[in-house]
Write a protein that holds these residues in place. Sequence first.
Motif, mmCIF file in Angstrom:
data_model
loop_
_atom_site.group_PDB
_atom_site.id
_atom_site.type_symbol
_atom_site.label_atom_id
_atom_site.label_comp_id
_atom_site.label_asym_id
_atom_site.label_seq_id
_atom_site.Cartn_x
_atom_site.Cartn_y
_atom_site.Cartn_z
ATOM 1 N N LEU A 1 74.495 -29.456 55.545
ATOM 2 C CA LEU A 1 73.862 -30.678 56.036
ATOM 3 C C LEU A 1 73.112 -30.425 57.336
ATOM 4 C CD1 LEU A 1 73.390 -33.714 55.755
ATOM 5 C CD2 LEU A 1 75.578 -34.107 56.914
ATOM 6 N N ALA A 2 73.727 -29.697 58.261
ATOM 7 C CA ALA A 2 73.068 -29.390 59.533
ATOM 8 C C ALA A 2 71.838 -28.514 59.307
ATOM 9 C CB ALA A 2 74.048 -28.695 60.469
ATOM 10 N N THR A 3 71.913 -27.598 58.345
ATOM 11 C CA THR A 3 70.768 -26.722 58.048
ATOM 12 C C THR A 3 69.599 -27.521 57.502
ATOM 13 O OG1 THR A 3 72.199 -24.824 57.621
ATOM 14 C CG2 THR A 3 69.997 -24.768 56.665
ATOM 15 N N VAL A 4 69.868 -28.433 56.575
ATOM 16 C CA VAL A 4 68.800 -29.244 55.987
ATOM 17 C C VAL A 4 68.131 -30.089 57.063
ATOM 18 C CG1 VAL A 4 68.342 -31.163 54.431
ATOM 19 C CG2 VAL A 4 69.775 -29.271 53.671
ATOM 20 N N ALA B 1 67.782 -31.176 48.543
ATOM 21 C CA ALA B 1 69.021 -31.232 49.330
ATOM 22 C C ALA B 1 68.906 -32.192 50.504
ATOM 23 C CB ALA B 1 69.391 -29.836 49.833
ATOM 24 N N GLY B 2 67.672 -32.423 50.968
ATOM 25 C CA GLY B 2 67.481 -33.343 52.087
ATOM 26 C C GLY B 2 67.805 -34.782 51.761
ATOM 27 N N GLU C 1 63.445 -29.820 50.827
ATOM 28 C CA GLU C 1 64.376 -28.743 51.163
ATOM 29 C C GLU C 1 65.185 -28.412 49.903
ATOM 30 O OE1 GLU C 1 62.738 -30.732 54.254
ATOM 31 O OE2 GLU C 1 64.355 -31.669 53.075
ATOM 32 N N HIS C 2 64.797 -27.335 49.230
ATOM 33 C CA HIS C 2 65.530 -26.849 48.055
ATOM 34 C C HIS C 2 66.433 -25.719 48.528
ATOM 35 C CE1 HIS C 2 62.916 -29.455 45.894
ATOM 36 N NE2 HIS C 2 61.863 -28.655 45.902
ATOM 37 N N THR D 1 63.714 -22.927 48.646
ATOM 38 C CA THR D 1 62.841 -22.763 49.816
ATOM 39 C C THR D 1 63.576 -22.162 51.010
ATOM 40 O OG1 THR D 1 63.294 -25.035 50.570
ATOM 41 C CG2 THR D 1 61.415 -24.718 49.094
ATOM 42 N N PHE D 2 64.904 -22.175 50.998
ATOM 43 C CA PHE D 2 65.721 -21.593 52.064
ATOM 44 C C PHE D 2 67.098 -21.333 51.470
ATOM 45 C CE2 PHE D 2 68.451 -21.551 55.823
ATOM 46 C CZ PHE D 2 67.691 -20.803 56.714
#
Length: 611
Positions: A438-441, A487-488, A467-468, A520-521
């Motif tokens: 969650l923090a990464t997204v 994911a976002g 954000e995939h 994407t990440f």
Amino acid sequence: MPVSVTMPRLGESVTEGTVTRWLKQEGERVEADEPLLEVSTDKVDTEIPSPAAGVLTRIVVGEDETADVGSELAVIAGDGEDAGESASAPAQQQEAEPEPEPAALDTPSTEKPVEEEAPAPQTAAPAAGGSAEGTAVKMPALGESVTEGTVTRWLKQVGETIEVDEPLLEVSTDKVDTEIPSPVAGTVLEIKVAEDETADVGAELAIIGTPGAAPASAPAESTPAPAAEPKPEPKPKPEPKQEAPAQPAPQPRIESAPAPQVAPASEAKPATPAPSQPAAPAAETVKSNGAGDAGYVTPLVRKLAAEKGVDLSALAGTGVGGRIRKQDVLDAAEKAAAAKAAAAAPAPAAAPAAATSAATKAAPAKAEPSPLRGRTEKLTRIRATIARRMVESLQVSAQLTTVVEVDVTKIANLRNKAKADFQAKHGVKLTFLPFFALATVEALQQHPVVNSSIDVEAGTVTYHGSEHLGIAVDAPKGLVVPVIKEAGDLNLAGLSKRIADLADRTRNNKIGPDEIGGGTFTLTNTGSRGALFDTPIINQPQVGILGLGAVVKRPVIVNDPELGEIIAPRSMVYLALSYDHRIVDGADAARFLGTLKERLEGGHFEADLGL
């Protein structure tokens, strides 16, 4: 008219491809849309189907050679041309036969074998088309880059009837496990690929037809017989007709294994020597078809044997022809575990000896060497793919890693407080990973340069609007990265459920091909195996990957509002960001990690947990 097979354009920026393997050779027949060759590009590995039915007359580009998009790879002669040539050949033979009759009696006899060989390919042709013997069930392409599959289980056996679309067999690939339905209704006439055997995409797995279809091939052979009726030699031809129905009879290859058991049973009346005598030949069969240098074992079975510590060379297989199956390995591992438990059971006779028995149990476990020591085996397809892509990633991008240390004590406290209710409410365990995800997204939304991709040839950079998030999973067959699309749009509970679902289906080979690409990440949780941090390699064409270290408690100097600087135990973790320096600068990476650190150390996830 001959048909040219050309190199297709396999991607927008792809200009050439390399022929990795020809699935058909010159002189072999190929059907329309049947896989003809395998091609590898810098974007994808795939099969090229035949554009027409006919005979592969010429291969222009050999294996391991590279050709430009649109260039000619091979030439296929059409059906009409083959039929014309084969029809003219008998015509010429018939015209030539009456002329030499008075000249020499030996020439007709030498021509007869030629006539007998000629019908052989003619009978094979209808069999391939499925008109004489039945309909061929072929290995489907279960994903864009899937080139082969392993038959894990036949749901129908030879002689059994089956309906249209009724499940016929189960197939496993490096991407998915699935059932293959029957394309037609009828009877299973032949099984060509046994359980735990691997077949290429497009290869025939079985023949479905009617019970009378098998002998139908015999009348097909009777067509050349009238041509040779005036001569006494056609009479032996009915004998091969009897051999033809005899071939479908042993088609259930399993009968070859019980055969030696019946023979010794009839020779020796006592029941005890009968099982003991087949045991030795069974071991010999396995040795020739099973493990080590003696024969072939499917990668699935070999991998499982390595994990379970089972020695394949000493294992008796129960598959077709004595082949070692997956269940054989599982049974052997279970027996070995039971034997160890039985051997260790009498040791702790008295209660005080419990500690010693535990120590003795641990000692041999450490001393046992891995069954992989001293072994050379072929790379699995997924391992070869990982090796190629990792090297390519390092070659095409300028990668470096920045590491920060994060205090996640507040998250650890929240997790301990809410994990029981969270699991009861959502059905999944509350781990640290969803917090990091969650923090990464959220950080990617603020720093889109880390959530981008670069195209040097086009001179462009794309900042993705979604954000995939890829999640690296340590699956039994190797590293797989399923992707959480959008994911976002998910909260902590949604991410937790998706991570658990994808990880479970990936480890059990239930993941779909479309769930692996498009990230994407990427997040890789190397800390789950106790690593403090690593320097992960970027998953191309992404420009960043975040490695999560182990969360460990250690003494840290903290600033207390009342006591000032004190040493206190804290839950700490290292976050390692590998990024592509072609587009992401060191300052960009530092800002991204700073945002991530601030969000995690703040620990404001009470609303997500319902606290």
